[in-house]
Design an enzyme around this catalytic site. Structure first.
Site, short mmCIF file in Angstrom:
data_model
loop_
_atom_site.label_atom_id
_atom_site.label_comp_id
_atom_site.label_asym_id
_atom_site.label_seq_id
_atom_site.Cartn_x
_atom_site.Cartn_y
_atom_site.Cartn_z
N SER A 158 15.21 3.13 -2.64
CA SER A 158 14.64 1.77 -3.58
C SER A 158 16.57 1.67 -4.34
CB SER A 158 13.54 2.36 -4.41
OG SER A 158 14.12 1.40 -6.05
N TYR A 171 9.29 7.74 -10.22
CA TYR A 171 9.79 6.73 -9.28
C TYR A 171 10.89 6.71 -8.69
CZ TYR A 171 9.82 2.99 -6.27
OH TYR A 171 10.46 1.49 -5.18
N1 LIG Z 1 8.22 -4.59 -2.81
C1 LIG Z 1 9.56 -3.97 -3.55
O1 LIG Z 1 10.02 -4.77 -4.41
C2 LIG Z 1 10.52 -2.80 -3.50
C3 LIG Z 1 11.54 -2.18 -3.98
C4 LIG Z 1 12.10 -0.82 -3.02
C5 LIG Z 1 11.72 -0.22 -2.87
N2 LIG Z 1 10.20 -1.07 -2.34
C6 LIG Z 1 9.41 0.76 -1.98
O2 LIG Z 1 8.85 0.02 -0.57
C7 LIG Z 1 7.62 0.31 0.16
C8 LIG Z 1 6.30 -0.08 -0.41
O3 LIG Z 1 6.20 -0.50 -1.61
P1 LIG Z 1 5.29 -2.33 -1.68
O4 LIG Z 1 6.16 -3.16 -2.43
O5 LIG Z 1 4.48 -2.99 0.10
O6 LIG Z 1 4.11 -2.15 -2.47
P2 LIG Z 1 2.96 -1.86 -2.04
O7 LIG Z 1 2.47 -3.13 -2.12
O8 LIG Z 1 2.04 -1.68 -3.86
O9 LIG Z 1 2.18 -1.17 -0.76
C9 LIG Z 1 2.31 0.41 -1.30
C10 LIG Z 1 1.08 0.56 -0.05
O10 LIG Z 1 1.47 2.46 -0.24
C11 LIG Z 1 -0.05 3.15 -0.18
N3 LIG Z 1 -0.42 4.11 -1.03
C12 LIG Z 1 -0.47 4.30 -2.32
N4 LIG Z 1 -0.91 5.32 -2.85
C13 LIG Z 1 -1.38 5.60 -2.17
C14 LIG Z 1 -1.81 7.23 -1.41
N5 LIG Z 1 -2.17 7.88 -2.54
N6 LIG Z 1 -2.32 7.14 -0.05
C15 LIG Z 1 -1.52 6.60 1.04
N7 LIG Z 1 -1.62 5.49 0.85
C16 LIG Z 1 -0.68 4.61 -0.50
C17 LIG Z 1 -1.13 2.08 -0.79
O11 LIG Z 1 -2.12 2.14 -0.49
P3 LIG Z 1 -3.16 0.85 -1.43
O12 LIG Z 1 -2.91 -0.16 -1.24
O13 LIG Z 1 -4.58 1.63 -0.09
O14 LIG Z 1 -3.28 1.48 -2.69
C18 LIG Z 1 0.24 0.69 -0.30
O15 LIG Z 1 -0.44 0.09 1.04
C19 LIG Z 1 7.37 1.65 -1.57
O16 LIG Z 1 7.72 2.86 -1.00
C20 LIG Z 1 8.57 1.24 -2.26
O17 LIG Z 1 8.66 1.77 -3.34
C21 LIG Z 1 9.16 -1.76 -2.81
#
Ligand SMILES: NC(=O)c1ccc[n+]([C@@H]2O[C@H](COP(=O)([O-])OP(=O)(O)OC[C@H]3O[C@@H](n4cnc5c(N)ncnc54)[C@H](OP(=O)(O)O)[C@@H]3O)[C@@H](O)[C@H]2O)c1
Length: 251
Positions: A158, A171
């Site tokens: 990130s 985070y």
């Molecule tokens: N979106 C952005 O702008 C952005 C920017 C920088 C970095 N990121 C990174 O990208 C990655 C994906 O993020 P996203 O934006 O796609 O978020 P998201 O839609 O909230 O997805 C997060 C995923 O992680 C899973 N997860 C959370 N807690 C968990 C647990 N205890 N055990 C197993 N799985 C778990 C969730 O499963 P459930 O749905 O079942 O809870 C979900 O599938 C993350 O590492 C985030 O930090 C995202």
């Protein structure tokens, strides 16, 4: 190569044929798009995530499209017990000859507030899911990754894991640790295996996490997860062979 190369990359349709790739957090957001995209390019995907119903939905989307049947691995990464990772390792080793890819994507945001106001419970959950689980998953998967002729590990970073920003608490700290673990593992494996290890910062992407972090933002101003997939394809496919220990932005 640098991040701008991703935008012009056109992957061949069989890029990931005969590859077995595990994706964490595969039930929603970026992880879901990665799983569906890798399946489209020929991989058998192992869908690991917390909510079985979401994984089943991804499974249906992949099989309805006629792609290789995925495997569902429900697992709560917030549970701080090594036993479930040992069980995962056993399951994988009993069922697969090798793993060709691992995308450590699952993550949680935790409390966005001044450090002194972050509860220890929230801190622990974020560090467990975003950092400790990565370490334990590496331990569970490394022997199978070594059996692949050309494996790739992608850590999810990130912007706040490269330059800290006020109120991003555990985070941000967990993402700094992610970058550190990526560098350490890449250095350990560079001369002893064919496994490459890199980190990818998706940057602002329209997912549930982004919408939770920025409730006042117009979600439509950010790209969808599907729009950043060329970075994930590049780093998982042959083209990134030999690239290791690097931090990339998806766009
Ligand atoms: N979106 C952005 O702008 C952005 C920017 C920088 C970095 N990121 C990174 O990208 C990655 C994906 O993020 P996203 O934006 O796609 O978020 P998201 O839609 O909230 O997805 C997060 C995923 O992680 C899973 N997860 C959370 N807690 C968990 C647990 N205890 N055990 C197993 N799985 C778990 C969730 O499963 P459930 O749905 O079942 O809870 C979900 O599938 C993350 O590492 C985030 O930090 C995202």
């Amino acid at each position: 190569m640098n991040s701008s190369d991703f935008a012009t990359y056109i992957p061949p349709s069989d890029l990931l044929q005969n590859k077995t790739i595990l994706i964490t957090g595969a039930g929603s957001g970026i992880g879901r798009a990665v799983a569906c995209t890798y399946a489209k390019y020929g991989a058998q995907v192992l869908l690991l995530g917390r909510t079985a119903a979401k994984l089943e939905d991804v499974y249906d989307e992949i099989t309805d499209s006629g792609f290789e049947t995925p495997i569902i691995l429900p697992m709560d990464l917030s549970i701080p017990e090594e036993n479930q990772y040992l069980t995962l390792r056993k399951t994988l080793e009993e069922n697969f000859k090798c793993l060709d890819g691992l995308v450590l994507n699952a993550g949680v945001l935790g409390q966005l507030s001044p450090l002194e106001n972050v509860s220890f419970d929230s801190w622990n959950t974020v560090i467990q899911v975003n950092m400790h689980s990565g370490f334990l998953l590496i331990k569970a998967c490394l022997s199978l990754l070594r059996h692949s002729p050309n494996a790739s590990i992608i850590f999810t970073s990130s912007s706040v894991g490269r330059k800290a920003r006020a109120y991003w608490g555990a985070y941000a700290v967990s993402k700094f640790a992610t970058e550190g673990m990526m560098q350490l593992l890449a250095d350990e494996l560079e001369n002893t295996s064919k496994i490459r290890v890199n980190s990818l910062n998706p940057k602002a992407t329209n997912t549930p996490m982004r919408r939770a972090a920025y409730p006042g933002e117009d979600p439509g101003k950010n790209p969808s997860p599907e729009e950043i997939m060329s970075a994930y394809l590049y780093l998982m496919g042959e083209k990134s062979t030999g690239i290791t220990g690097k931090s990339f932005d998806a766009r």
